[in-house]
Write a protein that holds these residues in place. Sequence first.
Motif, mmCIF file in Angstrom:
data_model
loop_
_atom_site.group_PDB
_atom_site.id
_atom_site.type_symbol
_atom_site.label_atom_id
_atom_site.label_comp_id
_atom_site.label_asym_id
_atom_site.label_seq_id
_atom_site.Cartn_x
_atom_site.Cartn_y
_atom_site.Cartn_z
ATOM 1 N N ALA A 242 0.937 -1.340 -0.082
ATOM 2 C CA ALA A 242 0.064 -0.038 -0.006
ATOM 3 C C ALA A 242 0.907 1.239 0.127
ATOM 4 N N HIS A 243 2.019 1.209 0.775
ATOM 5 C CA HIS A 243 2.645 2.238 0.890
ATOM 6 C C HIS A 243 3.708 2.684 -0.702
ATOM 7 N N MET A 244 4.131 1.501 -1.059
ATOM 8 C CA MET A 244 4.726 1.571 -2.482
ATOM 9 C C MET A 244 3.615 2.259 -3.567
ATOM 10 N N THR A 245 2.317 1.664 -3.441
ATOM 11 C CA THR A 245 1.177 2.046 -4.516
ATOM 12 C C THR A 245 1.054 3.481 -4.081
ATOM 13 N N ARG A 246 1.018 3.847 -2.948
ATOM 14 C CA ARG A 246 0.640 5.370 -2.701
ATOM 15 C C ARG A 246 1.696 6.292 -3.474
ATOM 16 N N SER A 247 2.967 5.806 -2.868
ATOM 17 C CA SER A 247 4.154 6.522 -3.513
ATOM 18 C C SER A 247 4.365 6.616 -5.089
ATOM 19 N N PHE A 248 4.021 5.434 -5.589
ATOM 20 C CA PHE A 248 4.209 5.150 -6.992
ATOM 21 C C PHE A 248 3.127 6.129 -7.817
ATOM 22 N N HIS A 249 1.962 6.156 -7.317
ATOM 23 C CA HIS A 249 0.936 6.920 -7.947
ATOM 24 C C HIS A 249 1.083 8.412 -7.647
ATOM 25 N N GLN A 250 1.634 8.930 -6.534
ATOM 26 C CA GLN A 250 1.737 10.260 -6.341
ATOM 27 C C GLN A 250 3.027 10.977 -7.259
ATOM 28 N N THR A 251 3.716 9.929 -7.600
ATOM 29 C CA THR A 251 4.998 10.379 -8.282
ATOM 30 C C THR A 251 4.887 10.294 -9.994
ATOM 31 N N PHE A 252 4.108 9.128 -10.400
ATOM 32 C CA PHE A 252 3.963 8.880 -11.707
ATOM 33 C C PHE A 252 2.598 8.849 -12.510
ATOM 34 N N GLY A 253 1.531 9.278 -11.411
ATOM 35 C CA GLY A 253 0.244 9.394 -11.753
ATOM 36 C C GLY A 253 -0.559 8.233 -12.233
ATOM 37 N N LEU A 254 0.008 6.951 -12.156
ATOM 38 C CA LEU A 254 -0.797 5.811 -12.168
ATOM 39 C C LEU A 254 -0.317 4.689 -11.115
ATOM 40 N N THR A 255 -1.016 3.616 -10.821
ATOM 41 C CA THR A 255 -0.600 2.767 -9.911
ATOM 42 C C THR A 255 0.266 1.596 -10.444
ATOM 43 N N PRO A 256 1.036 1.043 -9.708
ATOM 44 C CA PRO A 256 2.026 -0.169 -9.953
ATOM 45 C C PRO A 256 1.418 -1.082 -10.955
#
Length: 274
Positions: A242-256
């Motif tokens: 969940a932490h990875m998904t939030r950070s990834f989405h905030q940075t790249f604008g899409l989910t892993p």
Amino acid sequence: MVIRRTRTEFWGTDPQRLETPGFSFHLMAANPPEDEVQTHMHEEAHFVLVLSGAYMSSAKHAPVISTTPLLIFNPAGTTHRDRFLGGRGRFLAISGGDTEGFGFATSLRDLYALQVATRVALDFERQNLSQLQLEGSVQQLLAACSPLTSDESGRASQPPAWLRDAFEMIFISDDPDLSVANVAAFAGVHPVHLARVFRRYLHCSPGEYLRGRRLERVAAVIGAATASLADAACATGFVDQAHMTRSFHQTFGLTPGDWRSRRAEQDVSPIQSG
């Protein structure tokens, strides 16, 4: 079919541009959807300094997608399809120069070259430009990636050797527990001094760079479709998926998961020819 681009042709709007006898300089905003950026080659060599956005490049040493400081050099004739995720980003492009024998496209991990290119971009924004200064800066950049140049003794404002070691440590490390304190201890400096000098040359904090590199590794791991998202989070230093998904989405604008699907649907590693 590979599209041929001239010295002054790039994908994006070009509000600030300057020509000298040997080079062209462009401070640009990416605006076309990434799918519209086609496989192409430039008739002359060029540098691309990514100022903002998530950039996808097939150059040697470049992450598959990057939001950390990135300077790409493409020799004349390099075939690629480098582009911004979602078609959103800003970049400085510098074209021209005699680069015969320079080899292949590469992401420059030279802090001095990053500083020189960033200074050109800042001077562009401040309208503080001169032809002599610009051409001198390009010659410094070309020297940084020339296979014929190894002597750095003439460079001014060289980053300290320990900073290059710290930068390289973060870039190549796959230790999920690596911290800024670890990096400072490795470099033999106080964390505050590390942060001050790091920002001077890379224009971000060590923590920001470390987080960016972790997300770039996440993109590579899940894009390869060989690990579960939970395993990818654990392997790259995130508390959980969940932490990875939030950070990834905030940075790249899409989910892993969305990123993995995109990687499966399209080729983002075009063939290089130098």
